[in-house]
Design an enzyme around this catalytic site. Sequence first.
Site, PDB file in Angstrom:
ATOM      1  N   SER A 238      54.409 -35.046  -1.738  1.00 30.48           N
ATOM      2  CA  SER A 238      54.158 -36.470  -1.529  1.00 30.48           C
ATOM      3  C   SER A 238      55.439 -37.220  -1.154  1.00 30.48           C
ATOM      4  O   SER A 238      56.538 -36.761  -1.412  1.00 30.48           O
ATOM      5  CB  SER A 238      53.569 -37.018  -2.831  1.00 30.48           C
ATOM      6  N   GLN A 260      56.908 -41.930  -7.093  1.00 22.34           N
ATOM      7  CA  GLN A 260      56.731 -40.850  -6.132  1.00 22.34           C
ATOM      8  C   GLN A 260      57.477 -39.606  -6.588  1.00 22.34           C
ATOM      9  O   GLN A 260      56.934 -38.501  -6.583  1.00 22.34           O
ATOM     10  CB  GLN A 260      57.279 -41.290  -4.758  1.00 22.34           C
ATOM     11  N   HIS A 263      56.155 -36.882  -9.123  1.00 24.00           N
ATOM     12  CA  HIS A 263      55.074 -35.951  -8.780  1.00 24.00           C
ATOM     13  C   HIS A 263      55.541 -34.507  -8.726  1.00 24.00           C
ATOM     14  O   HIS A 263      54.822 -33.591  -9.102  1.00 24.00           O
ATOM     15  CB  HIS A 263      54.497 -36.290  -7.390  1.00 24.00           C
ATOM     16  N   GLU A 328      53.879 -40.802   4.434  1.00 19.60           N
ATOM     17  CA  GLU A 328      52.546 -40.759   3.828  1.00 19.60           C
ATOM     18  C   GLU A 328      52.205 -42.145   3.259  1.00 19.60           C
ATOM     19  O   GLU A 328      51.156 -42.702   3.554  1.00 19.60           O
ATOM     20  CB  GLU A 328      52.550 -39.699   2.721  1.00 19.60           C
ATOM     21  N   HIS A 329      53.105 -42.675   2.434  1.00 15.87           N
ATOM     22  CA  HIS A 329      52.926 -44.013   1.855  1.00 15.87           C
ATOM     23  C   HIS A 329      54.052 -44.921   2.346  1.00 15.87           C
ATOM     24  O   HIS A 329      55.218 -44.543   2.266  1.00 15.87           O
ATOM     25  CB  HIS A 329      53.015 -43.980   0.329  1.00 15.87           C
ATOM     26  N   ASP A 362      46.722 -45.305  -5.327  1.00 16.97           N
ATOM     27  CA  ASP A 362      46.549 -43.942  -5.846  1.00 16.97           C
ATOM     28  C   ASP A 362      45.283 -43.847  -6.694  1.00 16.97           C
ATOM     29  O   ASP A 362      44.627 -42.810  -6.725  1.00 16.97           O
ATOM     30  CB  ASP A 362      47.738 -43.563  -6.739  1.00 16.97           C
ATOM     31  N   HIS A 421      26.083 -22.575  37.366  1.00 16.90           N
ATOM     32  CA  HIS A 421      26.133 -24.001  37.029  1.00 16.90           C
ATOM     33  C   HIS A 421      25.512 -24.804  38.178  1.00 16.90           C
ATOM     34  O   HIS A 421      24.700 -25.700  37.973  1.00 16.90           O
ATOM     35  CB  HIS A 421      27.584 -24.464  36.831  1.00 16.90           C
TER      36      HIS A 421
END
Lengths: 438, 438
Positions: A238, A260, A263, A328-329, A362, A421
């Site tokens: 993360s 963060q 984690h 990500e954030h 979150d 075709h």
Amino acid sequence: MLRIITQIAEATTELQRISDRTHNQQTEGKEVAVREILKTVQTEGDQALLDYTEKFDQLTLTVDQLRVTGSELDAAYQQVSKELIDAIALARKKIEAFHRQRTPKSWVEFGDNQTVLGKRYTAVDRAGLYVPGGRASYPSTVLMNAVPATVAGVSRRVMVTPPGADGKVNSAVLVAAQEAGIEEIYRVGGAHAIGALAYGTETIPKVDVITGPGNIYVTLAKKMVYGTVGIDSLAGPSEVLIIADHNANPVYVAADLLAQAEHDPMAAAILLTTEEKLAQEVQKQVEVQLENHPRRTLTEKAIAHYGVAVVVKSLTEAAKLSNLFAPEHLELEVEDPWEMLNLIRHAGAIFMGHSTPEAVGDYLAGPNHTLPTSGAARYASALGVETFMKHSSLIEYSHTALDDVSQAIQTLAQAEGLHSHSESVRLRMSKQYDQYKC
Amino acid sequence: MLRIITQIAEATTELQRISDRTHNQQTEGKEVAVREILKTVQTEGDQALLDYTEKFDQLTLTVDQLRVTGSELDAAYQQVSKELIDAIALARKKIEAFHRQRTPKSWVEFGDNQTVLGKRYTAVDRAGLYVPGGRASYPSTVLMNAVPATVAGVSRRVMVTPPGADGKVNSAVLVAAQEAGIEEIYRVGGAHAIGALAYGTETIPKVDVITGPGNIYVTLAKKMVYGTVGIDSLAGPSEVLIIADHNANPVYVAADLLAQAEHDPMAAAILLTTEEKLAQEVQKQVEVQLENHPRRTLTEKAIAHYGVAVVVKSLTEAAKLSNLFAPEHLELEVEDPWEMLNLIRHAGAIFMGHSTPEAVGDYLAGPNHTLPTSGAARYASALGVETFMKHSSLIEYSHTALDDVSQAIQTLAQAEGLHSHSESVRLRMSKQYDQYKC
């Protein structure tokens, strides 16, 4: 100690290093192991799951014990506090409300000469949700994966999660699963659980889509089975990037960076600020807040390796660095976050202003917390209802409509050397075969 | 000869075998080769591209020759017929019109206590389009990949395609590229071209998303670089499944089966019909239409290995078999295709009725012809504008709104052992730090 960088060139290099921290991992040895595990699950089914559970989780199970029982599901509600059940229920409600908005809807349009074009959306039949064990066994992960599957209308929703040393699954995880409408849960984790979902075993059904985060073995397994089944994304560690101006509060910024870092030792926590004084104050606050931190060692490690505060000349420069990193954030702790937003190109989720810590997203604001990492926000988005749906294009032409474009199709097909075709159109235009029926 | 099966059990096994024809391919040796190629491109850049072009395409190029020149682009228009240019322009127009419908739009919703939630859609910065060479060098492929990228608003759109023996790129491909708004084209193909787009070289830019079909080496390379960049899908050989009742015309059905088979010796062409007589008539028509077929050997091979006509008891049974197969293309050559549609769960594109041969969708009806193969329609959809876009979640909370959910967030964060998540909210609620600014 959170490092402070004041040179833009150094900052660029440093952000690139942090962004690449997973891309440059040597995973070839692990890939060999994971390939072997998947092959064994594919050929030996349940027995392989029991063998790997014994090997990796030091737990002896029988086939009958793989599935979490109804009484375990019931008992889970007795083992968590009323307060936590309520918080899970509130989060579920708010996540569901957000995910119900703008879900894909089927449509058709009618054109000239009785043509019809459209898209028909349907849910996948079966979804498999992976929930990690150990440090990352989170009820919020369950909600963020299960709720979109339920909203999409997936009729069979299955969860796999590694058992603890006592063979049990975390009670809060079991409560969250039930609140989100999942009751088919198997106590099996790791790459072999991904194999079970991708190929099916005697006990675990083959699914169409696998979602959810996991360790590097789980992620490699998901990448390998992609193509046999759909997957949500390849989740890396993360990351948060905070842009802060003179208006920001260093106590809040420090807490958000640590939220963060706590984690994972590989989590990234980056501050870009126009104020050198703020950078220094955040550096101090990080130390203060680390003092009695229950995950101090791990969190300090992340801050030391993948934490940095960069002093920038302007918010424009901050936006440029942020866009290169594609976090990500992204938190915009600035005076006018909506104006700043115009400068942002890539981010999984954007948290606006001083009263929107990442934690609100979150857990319960509503948008999904499963977000693209390691720069994937350049091309990917949050997990959502779409992850569990697909569409079929619809095309209907009338004889007249086909006639109108018949020459153009034949020209294109002949240019591509695709004789049949061309014939498939020409024969339909030829009166000779018009009424040629059995 | 198109086989006819009348037993449902045999049909189920046979369809499964056809569906698995690519999943069971042994690709480990090829994977080793592709990994080596990607690594070399990543470290050696342009020089690796020249070396591999020499090795695989028997063509000696210099770095300056990699990019297709402006005069080559101009000259392409002189080398194709006016009729073909017009057909390409018509197809582009119709594909663009379809893709402009229901493109993702950013949105925000305002909630209680000044909360804002939303999704902000943006295009990726750079897209790389792979166009195969040789037998599959098709202008239609260019349009189907380039038009959605242009509609999405991708600012830099790059194409790579292997050069012919004379070092040239197919003129129709160059015209289609220009009609669809791509002028940056490199004459390089194979796994090394995928590496160039994923990592960038001195000449070729690193992109965010790679789309387009290719051979097994290209597909393996796309799977390996997935995660470093986004990809559209892992394309396998093409397939059609036709459901036909007493109302169907065997001449049309046979032509449509052959239109699939002529793509590739591994292409699949399946007929499910309630009428044994129709199956027999289609079998005959296939032979008739193969007689002077310019790709007879290849097409016969596909029909022999992966072609089959199944006589079913009812349209319901046909739908069940079709749903198990989850075909890329599904043709409903039945009396009431819209009623039949209700029974269908999985298909990349659905062609309704007797006047909608797959070819109309392959070229110019509008919907994309890049579709999920090998059963992937169970979970995946056509390439589209979405392939070149992503969204950021937007979250804004006010102090009051955060206060409302502060306890619930702290409860959840503590249950997950995430101290700083909890603190990031608690500190914001504490008056002590309220005005704590630098």
